[in-house]
Design a protein around this motif. Structure first.
Motif, PDB file in Angstrom:
ATOM      1  N   GLU A  79       0.690  32.134   2.821  1.00 59.06           N
ATOM      2  CA  GLU A  79       0.221  33.139   1.867  1.00 59.06           C
ATOM      3  C   GLU A  79       1.379  34.048   1.478  1.00 59.06           C
ATOM      4  OE1 GLU A  79      -3.022  36.791   1.394  1.00 59.06           O
ATOM      5  OE2 GLU A  79      -2.796  35.753   3.324  1.00 59.06           O
ATOM      6  N   ARG A  90      -1.014  31.492   7.199  1.00 59.52           N
ATOM      7  CA  ARG A  90      -2.429  31.850   7.277  1.00 59.52           C
ATOM      8  C   ARG A  90      -3.272  30.802   7.989  1.00 59.52           C
ATOM      9  NH1 ARG A  90      -5.303  35.255   3.990  1.00 59.52           N
ATOM     10  NH2 ARG A  90      -7.040  34.402   5.204  1.00 59.52           N
ATOM     11  N   GLY A 101      -1.249  33.213  11.571  1.00 59.72           N
ATOM     12  CA  GLY A 101      -1.694  34.602  11.508  1.00 59.72           C
ATOM     13  C   GLY A 101      -0.620  35.608  11.826  1.00 59.72           C
TER      14      GLY A 101
END
Length: 404
Positions: A79, A90, A101
């Motif tokens: 992302e 992501r 993350g």
């Protein structure tokens, strides 16, 4: 769609047009089987996207679909973070805990993913170890990645990021591989854009509801102040007629205020339960009209637009006020109010008293101001007002459609 492919022999990047992916005589049985599998994977993923699968789940499904379709060990959705000028991992397949993350990579054109994002072109890098134009991201070096393939995750407003496949094995990604990867990316990009639009609409709708509730709250307060002032002035008026007119004006305003009160306290802005609204207003009228008892029977679940509920209840307000004033001269009054469903889309509100009744020559067209207002409200509702004489008393019936 063009493909940027690196040729290690000449150490140059060449923009090529992908060949026709249709099977031909040179396609092996294994290659054909892989294409069929990829088509099935793409179809299954498209169904998930059309179902409105939440974004987090959809990104995870996309990476697993790519891994299955290409037999890849490493896949990730990057992302783009405009403020940081970097990509955030992501979603992904094959990466150790703590990468998805949290890990970020550069988004400038000196990296394959950054180049794909900036140009919108698919990028195949089959020899990262001898790349001269593209910098190999630290994350790929750490995992021993030898080759990578990137396609943009587009959108009408702004690109979401990049879908990337990485491999430690020798070999080459082909144009057929990029076609499958782009197919997944196109479906995912459209789903992301749709969810962006839906979220934007939800936020706009929420803001609108908040504004409408605030407006209705302020209008309600203002109307309550005006109604209180009218009732205060009525108690100090010397003329009985003036007192009556001021009280009636106050109850009309209170009825409208009640509607705004329900609007800012509830979740619905443009509709309300007519029975609940009618009961509340009848209680207000009883308080403002000492010596008058109001029995109300209202069917629940009759939802109506607010702009239709207000004139309906104002008509009831006028009929109750007229009954209290003229049907029971010099004594306490009792009025019966009923709200029922007359048919599938028609409701009826009746207001009945057991007073002295109307003069024999009375007609709806020749009534006082209160009756004229009721007729006006009936016209506004595209309904009809009926007069029924009883012994004793009088009944007015207002019929109108719930929806128009």
């Amino acid at each position: 769609m063009s493909i940027v492919k690196y040729h290690p022999d000449t150490r140059e990047f060449v923009v090529e047009k992908p060949p026709d992916p249709s099977p031909d005589g040179d396609v092996t049985v294994e290659a054909l089987r892989q294409r069929i599998q990829q088509q099935q994977i793409l179809a299954d993923f498209s169904v998930l996207a059309l179902r409105g699968t939440p974004l987090v789940e959809l990104l995870d499904h996309a990476t697993r679909a790519v891994a299955d379709g290409l037999g890849a060990d490493f896949v990730k959705v990057l992302e783009f973070l405009p403020k940081e000028g970097r990509f955030l991992v992501r979603a992904g397949v094959g990466w150790e805990p703590g990468v998805v993350g949290s890990a970020t990579v550069g988004a400038d054109t000196a990296s394959p993913a950054g180049y794909a994002l900036k140009t919108g072109k698919a990028v195949i890098s089959n020899h990262l170890d001898i790349e001269e134009r593209f910098r190999t991201p630290e994350l790929l070096i750490e995992y021993g990645i030898r080759r990578a393939m990137n396609v943009i995750l587009g959108g009408d407003s702004a690109p979401f990021g990049v879908l990337e496949v990485d491999s430690r094995n020798e070999g080459e990604f082909s144009e057929r591989d990029i076609i499958f990867l782009r197919g997944i990316a196109n479906v995912l990009g459209m789903a992301i854009e749709r969810q962006r639009m839906e979220e934007s609409l939800r936020r706009a709708l929420d803001r609108q509801k908040v504004l409408m509730r605030e407006i209705n709250h302020r209008v309600n307060n203002s109307l309550q102040i005006v109604a209180a002032m009218l009732h205060l002035h009525s108690s100090g008026a010397r003329s009985e007629d003036v007192r009556d007119e001021l009280r009636q004006a106050g109850t009309r305003i209170t009825a409208v205020a009640r509607a705004h009160q329900r609007l800012y306290r509830g979740d619905e802005i443009d509709a309300m339960d007519l029975g609940t609204y009618l009961r509340e207003v009848c209680r207000d009228i009883a308080v403002a009209t000492p010596g008058c008892e109001i029995d109300i029977r209202a069917e629940e679940g009759l939802v109506i637009r607010t702009d239709r509920a207000v004139p309906a209840v104002l008509a009831v307000n006028e009929l109750i006020t007229n009954a209290a004033k003229y049907a029971y001269p010099g004594r306490n009054c009792r009025v019966w109010v009923a709200l029922v469903r007359a048919s599938d889309d028609v409701v009826a509100i009746s207001v009945r008293d057991e007073g002295i009744g109307l003069p024999p020559d009375f007609e709806l067209r020749s009534g006082r101001l209160g009756i004229k207002l009721v007729r006006s409200f009936a016209q506004q509702l595209e309904g009809e007002l009926q007069l029924v004489r009883h012994d004793p008393g009088t009944e007015f019936v207002l019929k109108f459609p719930l929806q128009v």
